[in-house]
Design a protein around this motif. Structure first.
Motif, PDB file in Angstrom:
ATOM      1  N   LEU A   1       3.280   3.871  -9.125  1.00  0.00           N
ATOM      2  CA  LEU A   1       3.226   2.737  -8.205  1.00  0.00           C
ATOM      3  C   LEU A   1       2.369   1.590  -8.707  1.00  0.00           C
ATOM      4  O   LEU A   1       2.751   0.415  -8.576  1.00  0.00           O
ATOM      5  CB  LEU A   1       2.707   3.216  -6.841  1.00  0.00           C
ATOM      6  N   TYR A   2       1.206   1.886  -9.281  1.00  0.00           N
ATOM      7  CA  TYR A   2       0.315   0.803  -9.695  1.00  0.00           C
ATOM      8  C   TYR A   2       0.895  -0.022 -10.847  1.00  0.00           C
ATOM      9  O   TYR A   2       0.977  -1.250 -10.751  1.00  0.00           O
ATOM     10  CB  TYR A   2      -1.059   1.365 -10.073  1.00  0.00           C
ATOM     11  N   PRO A   3       1.307   0.591 -11.943  1.00  0.00           N
ATOM     12  CA  PRO A   3       1.814  -0.237 -13.047  1.00  0.00           C
ATOM     13  C   PRO A   3       3.086  -0.997 -12.714  1.00  0.00           C
ATOM     14  O   PRO A   3       3.300  -2.100 -13.213  1.00  0.00           O
ATOM     15  CB  PRO A   3       2.048   0.772 -14.177  1.00  0.00           C
ATOM     16  N   LEU A   4       3.945  -0.449 -11.855  1.00  0.00           N
ATOM     17  CA  LEU A   4       5.220  -1.104 -11.571  1.00  0.00           C
ATOM     18  C   LEU A   4       5.129  -2.175 -10.495  1.00  0.00           C
ATOM     19  O   LEU A   4       5.926  -3.122 -10.490  1.00  0.00           O
ATOM     20  CB  LEU A   4       6.267  -0.068 -11.153  1.00  0.00           C
ATOM     21  N   PHE A   5       4.131  -2.071  -9.580  1.00  0.00           N
ATOM     22  CA  PHE A   5       4.137  -2.961  -8.418  1.00  0.00           C
ATOM     23  C   PHE A   5       2.833  -3.703  -8.147  1.00  0.00           C
ATOM     24  O   PHE A   5       2.796  -4.541  -7.237  1.00  0.00           O
ATOM     25  CB  PHE A   5       4.546  -2.168  -7.170  1.00  0.00           C
ATOM     26  N   ALA A   6       1.772  -3.439  -8.878  1.00  0.00           N
ATOM     27  CA  ALA A   6       0.532  -4.192  -8.677  1.00  0.00           C
ATOM     28  C   ALA A   6       0.705  -5.605  -9.218  1.00  0.00           C
ATOM     29  O   ALA A   6       1.289  -5.817 -10.281  1.00  0.00           O
ATOM     30  CB  ALA A   6      -0.641  -3.504  -9.377  1.00  0.00           C
TER      31      ALA A   6
ATOM     32  N   ASP B   1      -1.313  -7.437   0.371  1.00  0.00           N
ATOM     33  CA  ASP B   1      -1.604  -6.256   1.186  1.00  0.00           C
ATOM     34  C   ASP B   1      -1.359  -4.968   0.394  1.00  0.00           C
ATOM     35  O   ASP B   1      -2.115  -3.993   0.520  1.00  0.00           O
ATOM     36  CB  ASP B   1      -0.748  -6.264   2.449  1.00  0.00           C
ATOM     37  N   ILE B   2      -0.299  -4.968  -0.403  1.00  0.00           N
ATOM     38  CA  ILE B   2      -0.016  -3.798  -1.233  1.00  0.00           C
ATOM     39  C   ILE B   2      -1.115  -3.632  -2.289  1.00  0.00           C
ATOM     40  O   ILE B   2      -1.573  -2.514  -2.561  1.00  0.00           O
ATOM     41  CB  ILE B   2       1.365  -3.907  -1.894  1.00  0.00           C
ATOM     42  N   ASP B   3      -1.565  -4.722  -2.887  1.00  0.00           N
ATOM     43  CA  ASP B   3      -2.648  -4.652  -3.873  1.00  0.00           C
ATOM     44  C   ASP B   3      -3.898  -4.043  -3.254  1.00  0.00           C
ATOM     45  O   ASP B   3      -4.563  -3.183  -3.858  1.00  0.00           O
ATOM     46  CB  ASP B   3      -2.961  -6.047  -4.421  1.00  0.00           C
ATOM     47  N   ALA B   4      -4.227  -4.490  -2.060  1.00  0.00           N
ATOM     48  CA  ALA B   4      -5.411  -3.964  -1.381  1.00  0.00           C
ATOM     49  C   ALA B   4      -5.243  -2.489  -1.048  1.00  0.00           C
ATOM     50  O   ALA B   4      -6.186  -1.686  -1.180  1.00  0.00           O
ATOM     51  CB  ALA B   4      -5.682  -4.770  -0.110  1.00  0.00           C
ATOM     52  N   ALA B   5      -4.037  -2.116  -0.619  1.00  0.00           N
ATOM     53  CA  ALA B   5      -3.773  -0.717  -0.276  1.00  0.00           C
ATOM     54  C   ALA B   5      -3.853   0.175  -1.509  1.00  0.00           C
ATOM     55  O   ALA B   5      -4.357   1.304  -1.449  1.00  0.00           O
ATOM     56  CB  ALA B   5      -2.409  -0.597   0.394  1.00  0.00           C
ATOM     57  N   LEU B   6      -3.360  -0.322  -2.655  1.00  0.00           N
ATOM     58  CA  LEU B   6      -3.445   0.445  -3.901  1.00  0.00           C
ATOM     59  C   LEU B   6      -4.894   0.677  -4.291  1.00  0.00           C
ATOM     60  O   LEU B   6      -5.290   1.787  -4.671  1.00  0.00           O
ATOM     61  CB  LEU B   6      -2.711  -0.294  -5.017  1.00  0.00           C
ATOM     62  N   THR B   7      -5.701  -0.374  -4.186  1.00  0.00           N
ATOM     63  CA  THR B   7      -7.121  -0.250  -4.534  1.00  0.00           C
ATOM     64  C   THR B   7      -7.808   0.769  -3.636  1.00  0.00           C
ATOM     65  O   THR B   7      -8.592   1.612  -4.102  1.00  0.00           O
ATOM     66  CB  THR B   7      -7.817  -1.610  -4.410  1.00  0.00           C
ATOM     67  N   ALA B   8      -7.513   0.719  -2.348  1.00  0.00           N
ATOM     68  CA  ALA B   8      -8.124   1.656  -1.412  1.00  0.00           C
ATOM     69  C   ALA B   8      -7.672   3.082  -1.682  1.00  0.00           C
ATOM     70  O   ALA B   8      -8.481   4.029  -1.649  1.00  0.00           O
ATOM     71  CB  ALA B   8      -7.776   1.249   0.019  1.00  0.00           C
ATOM     72  N   ALA B   9      -6.387   3.270  -1.932  1.00  0.00           N
ATOM     73  CA  ALA B   9      -5.867   4.622  -2.179  1.00  0.00           C
ATOM     74  C   ALA B   9      -6.489   5.229  -3.427  1.00  0.00           C
ATOM     75  O   ALA B   9      -6.778   6.433  -3.464  1.00  0.00           O
ATOM     76  CB  ALA B   9      -4.349   4.572  -2.309  1.00  0.00           C
ATOM     77  N   ARG B  10      -6.713   4.427  -4.447  1.00  0.00           N
ATOM     78  CA  ARG B  10      -7.264   4.936  -5.701  1.00  0.00           C
ATOM     79  C   ARG B  10      -8.699   5.419  -5.543  1.00  0.00           C
ATOM     80  O   ARG B  10      -9.193   6.181  -6.363  1.00  0.00           O
ATOM     81  CB  ARG B  10      -7.198   3.848  -6.778  1.00  0.00           C
ATOM     82  N   GLN B  11      -9.357   4.971  -4.480  1.00  0.00           N
ATOM     83  CA  GLN B  11     -10.738   5.361  -4.235  1.00  0.00           C
ATOM     84  C   GLN B  11     -10.847   6.497  -3.222  1.00  0.00           C
ATOM     85  O   GLN B  11     -11.952   6.959  -2.926  1.00  0.00           O
ATOM     86  CB  GLN B  11     -11.531   4.148  -3.724  1.00  0.00           C
TER      87      GLN B  11
ATOM     88  N   ARG C   1       6.469   1.011   1.929  1.00  0.00           N
ATOM     89  CA  ARG C   1       6.395  -0.439   2.134  1.00  0.00           C
ATOM     90  C   ARG C   1       6.998  -1.206   0.954  1.00  0.00           C
ATOM     91  O   ARG C   1       7.675  -2.223   1.144  1.00  0.00           O
ATOM     92  CB  ARG C   1       4.944  -0.850   2.366  1.00  0.00           C
ATOM     93  N   VAL C   2       6.768  -0.706  -0.263  1.00  0.00           N
ATOM     94  CA  VAL C   2       7.392  -1.342  -1.427  1.00  0.00           C
ATOM     95  C   VAL C   2       8.906  -1.190  -1.339  1.00  0.00           C
ATOM     96  O   VAL C   2       9.668  -2.112  -1.659  1.00  0.00           O
ATOM     97  CB  VAL C   2       6.861  -0.731  -2.739  1.00  0.00           C
ATOM     98  N   GLY C   3       9.352  -0.025  -0.886  1.00  0.00           N
ATOM     99  CA  GLY C   3      10.780   0.221  -0.761  1.00  0.00           C
ATOM    100  C   GLY C   3      11.460  -0.728   0.204  1.00  0.00           C
ATOM    101  O   GLY C   3      12.642  -1.061   0.040  1.00  0.00           O
ATOM    102  N   GLU C   4      10.751  -1.175   1.220  1.00  0.00           N
ATOM    103  CA  GLU C   4      11.326  -2.132   2.156  1.00  0.00           C
ATOM    104  C   GLU C   4      11.620  -3.462   1.473  1.00  0.00           C
ATOM    105  O   GLU C   4      12.553  -4.174   1.861  1.00  0.00           O
ATOM    106  CB  GLU C   4      10.366  -2.335   3.332  1.00  0.00           C
ATOM    107  N   ALA C   5      10.815  -3.793   0.445  1.00  0.00           N
ATOM    108  CA  ALA C   5      11.024  -5.045  -0.290  1.00  0.00           C
ATOM    109  C   ALA C   5      12.016  -4.887  -1.430  1.00  0.00           C
ATOM    110  O   ALA C   5      12.592  -5.866  -1.899  1.00  0.00           O
ATOM    111  CB  ALA C   5       9.683  -5.551  -0.825  1.00  0.00           C
ATOM    112  N   LEU C   6      12.215  -3.677  -1.909  1.00  0.00           N
ATOM    113  CA  LEU C   6      13.200  -3.325  -2.937  1.00  0.00           C
ATOM    114  C   LEU C   6      13.093  -4.203  -4.200  1.00  0.00           C
ATOM    115  O   LEU C   6      14.076  -4.802  -4.618  1.00  0.00           O
ATOM    116  CB  LEU C   6      14.607  -3.407  -2.354  1.00  0.00           C
TER     117      LEU C   6
END
Length: 558
Positions: free
Chosen positions: A469-474, A488-498, A515-520
């Motif tokens: 998820l991070y390399p493909l969508f950050a 919002d996705i960037d912030a969620a990725l950062t939070a999940a990684r911690q 959520r990424v899938g909704e944007a396709l």
């Protein structure tokens, strides 16, 4: 931008991990029935496994699937992929602990020996990691214009404190590693990353003895490890790798006394050797998959060969998909992207082009990372009528129709997929031009955004949702070729990684994926399948989602 994922895949890896040879269908041939395996010169049963072309068997340079197959028999890293939980679990480590800030990781080692009889200590891991960083590559792995596969993947340790100093030559050791005693190995990261134990499952991070420093030339030709099998003799380029069971292995020793790993360039040749009883495990060519599945059956779990199920068809860590250039019209429209996705028959694609060597994908995350089939993304259901209706709204007033290009490499499988999609999209009013280019030009076009749609495969270096998820969508990731950006996705990725708690982190990443899938921004097409056939000479053997066969698990038929 995370440095590790900025360096996480080379040009060759990007293409090679996604390529599957599609030979002409062969004359049906039946795998051998029960019989005796070959006998090694020094006596005892020998397990014979086909591997791809080998560039190196040095754990520091374990980048290709063939190298991982060899090194995983000879070396044990701190962690391993647990097939029960689909998460990393202690291997050479007895206990693993993560600090509350997800920056400090403490490993307590098992009592174990190297194949030369010396005791494995924390200093041996420190030596291995330092050697990896000093010898490794940060970017594409290109040297003098060519892509090298036998260079060390140092980026795996790019989050360890002191990494940049060692790479620049300002320091000789990673400041983030400490060894307070022989059985304690402590790692400090420059930023929080709770999935670091998954990285520690990579065999390139296994310990190495002092011999690797004192006589590197000898070590490279005959690596000395801490795994269940040891080199019986020095390896010569393009020759077989011959292994013997290591009697003093700390775990349960393999019941198979000898292992021979045979490099093969051609999948077809390897499969013919299997049918001729000169191999026990080999990849099945695409043209032979249906007959092989019918003749020898597939096990329920897909990963463990047993009587009545010796075609291993478990999904791998690999995902295959269409990258959508979201910066171009009409692809910038969400409704247009969703309509394209609904026009694709994934089951038909996987059955006709790949003959079952791909599983239909309705999510970017492979099942092997999700403890089961991940939740399907929106608009991945097949609905040609609905797709045609929506796409018709985007047709130019001139009546010229909608035209798109699909970028793909010269690999035969990619071209066949592109042709399949060309036909599928024509049925909904979209004309597709296939842009087939050499590997180097393919990468250049991806990076420049010079495409509408592009066929691409992704295999993470280690088993973690974040590694997809991070390399493909950050935002700003060099591998985010779709141009997808969501704060919002960037912030969620950062939070999940911690997030230290494994279950909570998994739920966080699954929500991000939904959520990424909704944007396709990419359109999932298929998941990789092991596609390994096992001779009836073998009663039991297992493989993992990396495609690595465990020689130590093997048992011969009585």
């Amino acid at each position: 931008m995370d440095r590790m994922h900025a360096r996480a895949i080379s040009r060759r890896t990007l293409l090679a991990l996604g390529s599957v040879a599609v030979p002409a269908a062969l004359t049906a041939c039946t795998l051998p029935g029960r019989g005796n395996s070959s006998t090694a010169a020094n006596g005892g049963d020998t397990l014979r496994i086909s591997v791809g072309q080998l560039d190196s068997i040095d754990p520091c340079r374990a980048r290709t699937g063939a190298a991982l197959q060899v090194v995983s028999q000879v070396f044990d890293p701190l962690m391993a992929f647990d097939m029960e939980t689909f998460r990393p679990a202690p291997k050479a480590a007895l206990i693993q602990q993560t600090s509350d800030d997800a920056r400090t990781f403490t490993f307590r080692l098992r009592h174990a020996s190297f194949h030369d009889g010396t005791t494995v200590t924390s200093a041996d891991f420190k030596r291995a990691w330092g050697r990896l960083v000093a010898a490794g590559v940060d970017g594409s792995g290109e040297q003098d214009g060519a892509v090298a596969t036998d260079v060390a993947p140092s980026y795996l340790l790019s989050l360890v404190e002191g990494y940049d100093d060692v790479r620049s030559g300002a320091a000789k050791e990673l400041s983030g590693i400490s060894c307070p005693d022989d059985i304690t190995f402590i790692v400090r990261l420059s930023q929080p990353y709770a999935d670091f134990p998954a990285i520690c499952a990579h065999p390139a991070l296994a310990p190495i003895p002092q011999l690797a420093t004192d006589d590197e030339k000898t070590f490279v030709q005959k690596p000395v490890g801490n795994g269940p099998y040891q080199l019986a003799r020095a390896w010569k380029s393009d020759g077989d790798v011959v292994l013997d069971s290591f009697e003093d292995y700390y775990g349960v020793p393999g019941s198979v006394e000898h292992v021979r790993l045979r490099p093969r360039v051609s999948t077809t040749d390897a499969f013919r050797d299997l049918t001729a009883r000169s191999l026990d495990v080999a990849q099945v060519p695409v043209g032979q998959v249906p007959a092989t599945r019918r003749d020898i059956g597939a096990p329920d779990d897909g990963y463990t060969a047993v009587d009545g199920g010796r075609f291993l068809d478990g999904t791998t860590l690999y995902s295959y998909f269409l990258v959508v250039n979201t910066g171009r019209d009409p692809l910038s429209s969400l409704s247009f992207r969703r309509a394209l996705s609904r026009a694709i028959d994934r089951e038909g694609l996987c059955s006709t082009v790949f003959n079952g060597l791909r599983e239909p994908a309705y999510n970017i995350l492979p099942p092997a990372l999700c403890e089961g089939e991940p939740e399907a993304w929106l608009a991945t259901d097949l609905d040609v009528d609905a797709a045609s209706e929506v796409l018709g709204e985007f047709a130019p007033a001139s009546g010229d129709g909608i035209s798109l290009g699909i970028l793909c490499s010269e690999d035969g499988a990619h071209q066949k997929v592109a042709a399949y999609l060309q036909t599928a999209l024509k049925a909904v009013g979209v004309t597709v031009e296939i842009d087939t280019v050499p590997a180097g030009k393919y990468q250049d076009k991806l990076e420049a955004g010079a495409f509408d749609l592009a066929l691409m495969g992704w295999t993470p270096d280690y088993p973690a949702r974040d590694a997809v998820l991070y390399p493909l969508f950050a935002s700003g990731s060099p591998h985010n070729y779709a141009g997808y950006a969501d704060e919002d996705i960037d912030a969620a990725l950062t939070a999940a990684r911690q997030t230290v708690d494994d279950d909570e982190r998994a739920r966080a990443f699954d929500d991000i994926c939904r959520r990424v899938g909704e944007a396709l921004p990419v359109i999932p097409l298929g998941y990789g399948v092991l596609g390994l056939a096992v001779s009836s000479s073998i009663e039991y053997i297992s493989a993992d989602p990396r495609g690595v066969v465990s020689a130590a698990s093997a048992e011969f038929s009585k």
